[in-house]
Design an enzyme around this catalytic site. Structure first.
Site, PDB file in Angstrom:
ATOM      1  N   CYS A  43       0.921  -1.361  -0.005  1.00  0.00           N
ATOM      2  CA  CYS A  43       0.068  -0.089  -0.082  1.00  0.00           C
ATOM      3  C   CYS A  43       0.890   1.298  -0.042  1.00  0.00           C
ATOM      4  CB  CYS A  43      -0.870  -0.090   1.216  1.00  0.00           C
ATOM      5  SG  CYS A  43      -0.470   0.664   2.670  1.00  0.00           S
ATOM      6  N   GLU A  76     -24.826 -11.052  26.765  1.00  0.00           N
ATOM      7  CA  GLU A  76     -24.205 -10.157  25.932  1.00  0.00           C
ATOM      8  C   GLU A  76     -24.736  -8.854  26.697  1.00  0.00           C
ATOM      9  OE1 GLU A  76     -22.357  -7.582  24.058  1.00  0.00           O
ATOM     10  OE2 GLU A  76     -21.934  -9.708  23.672  1.00  0.00           O
ATOM     11  N   CYS A 105      -8.998 -12.250  22.437  1.00  0.00           N
ATOM     12  CA  CYS A 105      -8.296 -11.482  21.476  1.00  0.00           C
ATOM     13  C   CYS A 105      -7.156 -10.660  21.863  1.00  0.00           C
ATOM     14  CB  CYS A 105      -9.519 -10.613  20.704  1.00  0.00           C
ATOM     15  SG  CYS A 105     -10.111  -9.617  21.867  1.00  0.00           S
TER      16      CYS A 105
END
Length: 452
Positions: free
Chosen positions: A72, A337, A409
Site C-alpha cells: 500500500c 451479552e 483476542c
C-alpha cells in the site's frame, strides 16, 4: 541511560504485542513499531525502575525477514499494517512464538501447545473498517483514512488500504470527495468543534452486503440526498444495502450514536458462517475476519467436544455465533451479552437458523450470572480485549464446571486470568493461536481448561 538520549541497536525479538527488544549497554529497551532483525535509531522516552522504553525514530537497516515490497502507498507511516513486508509464513512463526512464550510463562508448566492457524485470506479480509476524518498535517486539506503511526491526530488518506475489499476503498473515496466539495469541517477532539467524525463500513465477505455509516456531530447540516445517489451509482462488486447517518456529540473519540437516521435501505446486513446465516447490525460485535472466524469456531467446536444433554453458557456472546454453532450438539445454550442490539440480533439469528434451544440475555455478565437458576456443564468465554471482569471471574469459577473454553483476542488478558483458573483446580488441556489479523500485531488464542 536518560530520557531524551538517542541510541542505535538491533531488534532481537518482538514480544506480544508489538514490543521490540533492543539491548543497549547491557540493558533491555522496549522499542515499539519495529520488526525482528531491524537495526533502528530510537530516543529514550520512558525510564523507571531499571526499565526503559524508546520511541522509534528511524529504521537504519531492514530486517532479513522483510522479503517483499509494501503493498500500500502509506506504509510505513500508517499504523494499521505493521508486518506487510514480512512473508505471511514469517508473521505466523513470530506470532506463534509470542503467544507460546506468553502463555507458557503464565501456566508455569508444560504447555499442551497445538500451534497457530493462519487466515484463509491474507489481504482484503476485514468485514468492518472505521475510517477517521481529519487532516494529514496541521491545517491541511480534509482527509479520510487511518491514523499515522503513533499519532492520535494526523489522519492519512488511505487510498489503497489492502486490509479491506476494494468496495470499501471506493466508498471511502466517494464520501471524501463529497464532503471536500461541501468544504465540511472535521471534528477537532481538543477544541470539540467541527462536523465530520468517522466513516464506518461493514461488508459481508460471503454475501457482499454493505452498510455505510457517516458519523458526525450536530454542528453543521447538509443534504445527504446527493451523497446517497453517488454511493448507489458506484460500480461495486457487492451491494450497498443500507446508508445511515449517525449523530454523535460525545466528547470521547469513539463511534457511538445519540441519534441514527436511516438514509437508505436497512440498518443491518447478513453474513454466513459454517452454513448458518447471521444478521449483523451497526454496533453488533462480529468477528472482523469472517473466513478466519470459521477456522476459530471450528476449533472451538472441536475443543468443546460432546455436549449432548449438556447446558452450555456462552458468556460475552455478541450476535450469538458461537452459541448457535454449538446448539445442534447441546441440550441448551444460554448466551449473555451487554449490547442489547446484539442480543436482539442473536435472537433473530437463532430463529432464522431454526435453533430452538438457544436463549440470549441482555446484561453485564457480572450481574446476569446472579439471576440464572441453571447450572452449566460447559462455559465458553469470549470476553472483550480487557478480559474477564475481576468480580465476574470468581462467579464463573464457582460453577466448578468440567470444562471452560476461553477465547481471547488479547493474549495478555488470557495470561493474566489463567493463574486464577489454575488455583481453582483447572489445568490447561489444549491451547492454540488463530491469526485473524494478518499484517498486524494482533492475534487470537483459544484455551481449553478442564477440572483436575
Amino acid at each position: 541511560m536518560k530520557k531524551g538520549e538517542i541510541y542505535e541497536g538491533r531488534i532481537e525479538r518482538v514480544d506480544f504485542p508489538n514490543r521490540g527488544i533492543v539491548t543497549v549497554e547491557d540493558q533491555k529497551v522496549i522499542v515499539k513499531n519495529g520488526m525482528p532483525g531491524q537495526r533502528v535509531r530510537f530516543m529514550i522516552n520512558k525510564k523507571r525502575s531499571g526499565r526503559a522504553e524508546g520511541r522509534l525514530l528511524e529504521v537504519l537497516e531492514k530486517s532479513p525477514l522483510e522479503t517483499r515490497e509494501p503493498v500500500c502507498g502509506v506504509f510505513p507511516e500508517c499504523g494499521g499494517c505493521m508486518y506487510q513486508t514480512m512473508s505471511y509464513e514469517a508473521q505466523l512463526k513470530m506470532k506463534e512464538r509470542q503467544i507460546y512464550t506468553l502463555l507458557k510463562e503464565a501456566v508455569g508448566e508444560d504447555l499442551p501447545w497445538e500451534g497457530i492457524h493462519g487466515s484463509p485470506m491474507e489481504f482484503a479480509y476485514r468485514n468492518k473498517m472505521e475510517f477517521s476524518f481529519g487532516d494529514e498535517y496541521k491545517d491541511g486539506p480534509l482527509s479520510l483514512g487511518l491514523h499515522k503511526k503513533g499519532s492520535s491526530y494526523d489522519v492519512l488518506n488511505t487510498v489503497d488500504c489492502k486490509l479491506v475489499h476494494k468496495d470499501m476503498t471506493d466508498i471511502r473515496a466517494c464520501v471524501l470527495e463529497f464532503f471536500q466539495e461541501k468544504k465540511a469541517s472535521f471534528y477537532k477532539k481538543m477544541q470539540h468543534v467541527g462536523y465530520l467524525r468517522h466513516l464506518l463500513l461493514r461488508r459481508g465477505v460471503t454475501t457482499g452486503e454493505i452498510l455505510v455509516h457517516v458519523v458526525t456531530t450536530t454542528q453543521e447540516e447538509y443534504d445527504y440526498g446527493p451523497l446517497v445517489e453517488r454511493l448507489l451509482a458506484l460500480p461495486l462488486e457487492g451491494k450497498i444495502v443500507g446508508i445511515l447517518h449517525i449523530l454523535n456529540d460525545s466528547l470521547s473519540d469513539v463511534v457511538q450514536s445519540d441519534e441514527t437516521r436511516l438514509l437508505y435501505g436497512k440498518d443491518f446486513f447478513y453474513e454466513e458462517l459454517l452454513g448458518l446465516r447471521f444478521k449483523v447490525s451497526t454496533f453488533s460485535f462480529f468477528q472482523p475476519n469472517s473466513l478466519a472466524a470459521e477456522v476459530l469456531y471450528s476449533v472451538v467446536r472441536d475443543y468443546v467436544g460432546n455436549t449432548k444433554n449438556r447446558t452450555v453458557f456462552d458468556l460475552y456472546s455478541g450476535t450469538g455465533t458461537i452459541a448457535q454453532l454449538i446448539a445442534p450438539v447441546a441440550k441448551e445454550v444460554i448466551g449473555v451479552e451487554i449490547v442489547e442490539e446484539a442480543v436482539e440480533a442473536a435472537r433473530q439469528n437463532a430463529a432464522r437458523n431454526g435453533l430452538a434451544n438457544c436463549r440470549f440475555l441482555a446484561g453485564d455478565v457480572l450481574k446476569v450470572l446472579d439471576t440464572l437458576p441453571q447450572k452449566p456443564d460447559t462455559i465458553i468465554l469470549d470476553p472483550p480485549r480487557d478480559g474477564i471482569h475481576p468480580k465476574a471471574l470468581p462467579k464463573i469459577l464457582a460453577y466448578a464446571v468440567d470444562q471452560i473454553i476461553y477465547i481471547s483476542c488479547k493474549p495478555t488478558s488470557l495470561a493474566r486470568d489463567l493463574p486464577a483458573f489454575l488455583e481453582a483446580g483447572y489445568m490447561v488441556e489444549r491451547v492454540c493461536a488463530i491469526d485473524q489479523f494478518c499484517q498486524t500485531v494482533h492475534v487470537e488464542s483459544i484455551c481449553k481448561l478442564v477440572r483436575k
